[in-house]
Design a protein around this motif. Sequence first.
Motif, PDB file in Angstrom:
ATOM      1  N   VAL A   1       0.843  -1.207   0.000  1.00  0.00           N
ATOM      2  CA  VAL A   1       0.000   0.000   0.000  1.00  0.00           C
ATOM      3  C   VAL A   1       0.872   1.249   0.000  1.00  0.00           C
ATOM      4  O   VAL A   1       0.621   2.219  -0.728  1.00  0.00           O
ATOM      5  N   LEU A   2       1.935   1.238   0.822  1.00  0.00           N
ATOM      6  CA  LEU A   2       2.829   2.403   0.883  1.00  0.00           C
ATOM      7  C   LEU A   2       3.542   2.618  -0.440  1.00  0.00           C
ATOM      8  O   LEU A   2       3.723   3.765  -0.894  1.00  0.00           O
ATOM      9  N   LEU A   3       3.965   1.529  -1.105  1.00  0.00           N
ATOM     10  CA  LEU A   3       4.622   1.668  -2.403  1.00  0.00           C
ATOM     11  C   LEU A   3       3.671   2.251  -3.438  1.00  0.00           C
ATOM     12  O   LEU A   3       4.056   3.113  -4.241  1.00  0.00           O
ATOM     13  N   ALA A   4       2.431   1.783  -3.432  1.00  0.00           N
ATOM     14  CA  ALA A   4       1.443   2.319  -4.370  1.00  0.00           C
ATOM     15  C   ALA A   4       1.217   3.805  -4.108  1.00  0.00           C
ATOM     16  O   ALA A   4       1.106   4.617  -5.039  1.00  0.00           O
ATOM     17  N   SER A   5       1.170   4.177  -2.825  1.00  0.00           N
ATOM     18  CA  SER A   5       0.995   5.590  -2.479  1.00  0.00           C
ATOM     19  C   SER A   5       2.197   6.411  -2.944  1.00  0.00           C
ATOM     20  O   SER A   5       2.045   7.519  -3.468  1.00  0.00           O
ATOM     21  N   GLY A   6       3.410   5.842  -2.759  1.00  0.00           N
ATOM     22  CA  GLY A   6       4.600   6.553  -3.198  1.00  0.00           C
ATOM     23  C   GLY A   6       4.623   6.751  -4.700  1.00  0.00           C
ATOM     24  O   GLY A   6       4.974   7.825  -5.194  1.00  0.00           O
ATOM     25  N   ARG A   7       4.217   5.719  -5.452  1.00  0.00           N
ATOM     26  CA  ARG A   7       4.198   5.848  -6.916  1.00  0.00           C
ATOM     27  C   ARG A   7       3.188   6.908  -7.346  1.00  0.00           C
ATOM     28  O   ARG A   7       3.459   7.726  -8.239  1.00  0.00           O
ATOM     29  N   ALA A   8       2.014   6.895  -6.716  1.00  0.00           N
ATOM     30  CA  ALA A   8       0.985   7.877  -7.089  1.00  0.00           C
ATOM     31  C   ALA A   8       1.459   9.296  -6.784  1.00  0.00           C
ATOM     32  O   ALA A   8       1.264  10.223  -7.587  1.00  0.00           O
ATOM     33  N   SER A   9       2.099   9.487  -5.633  1.00  0.00           N
ATOM     34  CA  SER A   9       2.597  10.822  -5.289  1.00  0.00           C
ATOM     35  C   SER A   9       3.691  11.251  -6.247  1.00  0.00           C
ATOM     36  O   SER A   9       3.765  12.417  -6.647  1.00  0.00           O
ATOM     37  N   ALA A  10       4.554  10.298  -6.652  1.00  0.00           N
ATOM     38  CA  ALA A  10       5.622  10.637  -7.589  1.00  0.00           C
ATOM     39  C   ALA A  10       5.044  11.001  -8.948  1.00  0.00           C
ATOM     40  O   ALA A  10       5.516  11.946  -9.600  1.00  0.00           O
ATOM     41  N   ASP A  11       4.001  10.266  -9.396  1.00  0.00           N
ATOM     42  CA  ASP A  11       3.374  10.593 -10.675  1.00  0.00           C
ATOM     43  C   ASP A  11       2.763  11.991 -10.630  1.00  0.00           C
ATOM     44  O   ASP A  11       2.727  12.693 -11.646  1.00  0.00           O
ATOM     45  N   GLY A  12       2.261  12.396  -9.454  1.00  0.00           N
ATOM     46  CA  GLY A  12       1.686  13.732  -9.311  1.00  0.00           C
ATOM     47  C   GLY A  12       2.714  14.785  -8.936  1.00  0.00           C
ATOM     48  O   GLY A  12       2.338  15.905  -8.592  1.00  0.00           O
ATOM     49  N   ARG A  13       4.016  14.396  -8.930  1.00  0.00           N
ATOM     50  CA  ARG A  13       5.116  15.318  -8.639  1.00  0.00           C
ATOM     51  C   ARG A  13       5.014  15.869  -7.220  1.00  0.00           C
ATOM     52  O   ARG A  13       5.489  16.960  -6.923  1.00  0.00           O
ATOM     53  N   ARG A  14       4.388  15.115  -6.333  1.00  0.00           N
ATOM     54  CA  ARG A  14       4.360  15.481  -4.917  1.00  0.00           C
ATOM     55  C   ARG A  14       5.518  14.736  -4.248  1.00  0.00           C
ATOM     56  O   ARG A  14       5.357  13.674  -3.646  1.00  0.00           O
ATOM     57  N   TRP A  15       6.702  15.300  -4.435  1.00  0.00           N
ATOM     58  CA  TRP A  15       7.928  14.572  -4.087  1.00  0.00           C
ATOM     59  C   TRP A  15       8.024  14.284  -2.591  1.00  0.00           C
ATOM     60  O   TRP A  15       8.434  13.186  -2.188  1.00  0.00           O
ATOM     61  N   SER A  16       7.667  15.280  -1.777  1.00  0.00           N
ATOM     62  CA  SER A  16       7.789  15.088  -0.332  1.00  0.00           C
ATOM     63  C   SER A  16       6.902  13.946   0.153  1.00  0.00           C
ATOM     64  O   SER A  16       7.316  13.112   0.961  1.00  0.00           O
ATOM     65  N   GLU A  17       5.659  13.880  -0.368  1.00  0.00           N
ATOM     66  CA  GLU A  17       4.752  12.805   0.028  1.00  0.00           C
ATOM     67  C   GLU A  17       5.275  11.454  -0.449  1.00  0.00           C
ATOM     68  O   GLU A  17       5.162  10.433   0.254  1.00  0.00           O
ATOM     69  N   ALA A  18       5.861  11.431  -1.673  1.00  0.00           N
ATOM     70  CA  ALA A  18       6.386  10.169  -2.201  1.00  0.00           C
ATOM     71  C   ALA A  18       7.508   9.641  -1.322  1.00  0.00           C
ATOM     72  O   ALA A  18       7.540   8.449  -0.977  1.00  0.00           O
ATOM     73  N   PHE A  19       8.442  10.519  -0.936  1.00  0.00           N
ATOM     74  CA  PHE A  19       9.560  10.083  -0.103  1.00  0.00           C
ATOM     75  C   PHE A  19       9.075   9.640   1.277  1.00  0.00           C
ATOM     76  O   PHE A  19       9.631   8.703   1.872  1.00  0.00           O
ATOM     77  N   GLN A  20       8.034  10.322   1.791  1.00  0.00           N
ATOM     78  CA  GLN A  20       7.498   9.932   3.088  1.00  0.00           C
ATOM     79  C   GLN A  20       6.936   8.498   3.032  1.00  0.00           C
ATOM     80  O   GLN A  20       7.173   7.684   3.924  1.00  0.00           O
ATOM     81  N   ALA A  21       6.240   8.192   1.925  1.00  0.00           N
ATOM     82  CA  ALA A  21       5.661   6.850   1.781  1.00  0.00           C
ATOM     83  C   ALA A  21       6.756   5.797   1.641  1.00  0.00           C
ATOM     84  O   ALA A  21       6.703   4.728   2.260  1.00  0.00           O
ATOM     85  N   TYR A  22       7.769   6.098   0.826  1.00  0.00           N
ATOM     86  CA  TYR A  22       8.856   5.128   0.630  1.00  0.00           C
ATOM     87  C   TYR A  22       9.638   4.913   1.924  1.00  0.00           C
ATOM     88  O   TYR A  22      10.060   3.792   2.235  1.00  0.00           O
ATOM     89  N   THR A  23       9.866   5.991   2.668  1.00  0.00           N
ATOM     90  CA  THR A  23      10.623   5.865   3.923  1.00  0.00           C
ATOM     91  C   THR A  23       9.866   5.008   4.932  1.00  0.00           C
ATOM     92  O   THR A  23      10.450   4.165   5.625  1.00  0.00           O
ATOM     93  N   GLU A  24       8.534   5.215   5.028  1.00  0.00           N
ATOM     94  CA  GLU A  24       7.738   4.378   5.924  1.00  0.00           C
ATOM     95  C   GLU A  24       7.785   2.913   5.484  1.00  0.00           C
ATOM     96  O   GLU A  24       7.823   1.996   6.318  1.00  0.00           O
ATOM     97  N   ALA A  25       7.833   2.681   4.157  1.00  0.00           N
ATOM     98  CA  ALA A  25       7.893   1.303   3.654  1.00  0.00           C
ATOM     99  C   ALA A  25       9.205   0.633   4.061  1.00  0.00           C
ATOM    100  O   ALA A  25       9.232  -0.552   4.402  1.00  0.00           O
ATOM    101  N   THR A  26      10.300   1.383   4.055  1.00  0.00           N
ATOM    102  CA  THR A  26      11.585   0.791   4.469  1.00  0.00           C
ATOM    103  C   THR A  26      11.595   0.452   5.950  1.00  0.00           C
ATOM    104  O   THR A  26      12.315  -0.459   6.373  1.00  0.00           O
TER     105      THR A  26
END
Length: 755
Positions: free
Chosen positions: A475-500
């Motif tokens: 779920v977090l990876l999907a959220s990170g991809r969606a945020s990256a596609d929308g160029r919401r970089w901070s949200e994408a990194f937050q999702a990826y960091t939580e996934a790690t």
Amino acid sequence: MKSHFRSEKSIFFDALDIESPAERTAFVEHACHGDESLLASVSHLLREHERENNPIDDPIVARQPAPRFHQPGDSIGQYEILELIGEGGFGLVYVADQQAPIRRRVALKIIKPGMESQEVISRFEAERQAIAMMDHPNIAKVFDAGVTETAQPYFVMELVRGVPLTEYCDKHQLDTSARLELLVTICHAVQHAHQKGIIHRDLKPSNILVTLQDGHPLAKVIDFGVAKAIGQSLSVKTIYTRFASMVGTPTYMSPEQAAMSAGDIDTRSDIYSLGVLLYELLTGSTPFEPDRLQNAGFDELRRIIREEEPPRPSTRLSTLNNRQATTVATNRRLVPEMLPTAMRRDLDWIVMKALDKDRNRRYSTAGAMAEDVSRFLMDQPVEARPPSARYRFSKFARRNRVAIFTASIVACVLIIGTAVSVWQAREAIKERDEKQVALAEARAAEQEARDAEQAAKDARHELEGFNRRLNETTVLLASGRASADGRRWSEAFQAYTEATEVLPDYFLVWLERGGLNAKLGRWESATTDFARAVEIGCPIEQTQLSGVPQLLFYAEQNAAYRKLCQELRSSSRDDPMAVSARGQLVDDLPAETAAEIAERVERMLGAMEEKTNSTDSSDKKHRYAGMFYGVNLYVGGWAHLRAGNNEQALRRLEESNQTNWFGRGIAHPLIAIAHHRLGRAEDALHSFNESKELLEQLLTESVEKSTGSASIPWVDWIEFLLHHREASIVVKGHTPAVDQRILQMQGFAEAAIEE
């Protein structure tokens, strides 16, 4: 002041090991750390070292016109030159015909120009008589010696038509006993020379030639006493000159020779060299690797020879890799599994006694070493190890196998009889104990069942927990991809960091976050993520691996890069994705592997062209001539270039620049390298300038648009930077400076994330 002098000297000596003038200049500037005074001093020393008319190395009073090389048909005394057959560290070897007083074919060794000082000639005259006194079947006899009209000393020796010792043994696959028998004859030859007062000083395989006499191998030691007769003094420049010409000699050099105290050399120096020869005959390698010695600085080389203890031969054999072990075993008519046990401990003792750093603990004479090797061949106790009762008994047993075997049979019969007599009593005791054993086994089985049930429960609980974490991570990876596609970089990194944090050992988390970092130009963070994914172990089929090897190499993440390279190269898959992945390797790629990649890419290109020609659909033709076709043209050109097929590489690379793929133009630096290898300097410079123009265009666009990466995909961007740097070194002769705009681009990426 004292530390400054040591630094200047160390930099000077290390710089002498670098052949390229450009690399040497860059090394000196870096080593001086901005100290202008130190830089000027070292540069002055290097200029004086390179000056041809250096009064230190070439005194004015000793200068004479450099004699020319002798040609076939020239005469030196009563010897007519036929052909040049070799060149050593200090001499040229010719085949010559002796005209008088008898006619025979000989080997004539002429001392190289620059060694013919008056002191050398005097020593030469004093030594030639002692050398001529030697008369031994395993020593190439010296017939005559003299000095040419240009004051070049020469020796006339027996012409030995043979091959070096180690080459002969490996080519004929001699077993250990045959190799040791050859060494015994060589030791006797060295002993004979020592009795005449002659020290060889340069014993090595190329100075021991093996020929056949009546169908049996005969070792001949050549160049006996020549080094002493020359008596060359060693200035700083001479040392490095001789190291460059006498390749491999330091490998066989004794510690006292490495101490640079020529007056302190005695016959035990040759004993050390014999020990190195025995080590190489047994293991296929010398105690210290030649590459390591040649790449070491002068002081480091002397330290290794004088201080480091080499591994025992048995230890060296046990640490060989599979390929080396197979080669060494085949050359000794053994199977690789038997190689570690083939080296008996006695041979370890003999070798290490000859190689002792303290010459007082080596064999006192070459004859003593020959006797110890002969004792080993006859299964007698060797003198190289302290005797013990067990050791002497083992030797006695080998010599008296029949008697001991007979006694052993009698003893076995008595033992068997005794065993049978007590067997029935043991059976009774066994029957009594069986019930107790069965009861104990039943209890143990019951406990094992309970333990297995508990383990199954724990495993189910752990699997359920893992599935929960995996679902959360997905779920977090999907959220990170969606945020990256929308160029919401901070949200994408937050999702990826939580996934790690939720699933830190899941390689895909690190690959995706690394890909986003790379896309934004945050290469340091990207390489950290990619290295973590490689450390965990990611399948090489992952499409996210595209560009990862280049970025790891660029950022000097060596451990992760090497591991990923090994996995990529071990793959035998033929599909386009696997072949393209192997095409990403940018360093240390063998030519045969590159040729294999090029061949597979050519097969794919042929299939694409055949499929394109078999249809009239312009859309399909455009698609195959587009992105993927262009990628494979580029990969094929790169592979041909690494394999040395420069013309084919140039054709494929230029074709890739004519297709409409996203990396169009990044082949310019590789085209420049191909032109350079083909000797087309102007074309190489033109292609390199095109590469510079493309680099300038991409950097300018990125700075103007305030983006963290270039307008091309980051995979092509990092590969273009790597190849542009390589082309600069090949074509221009220097490494380009890092453009500050690249660092500025990384700042743009950080700003974009903060926004």
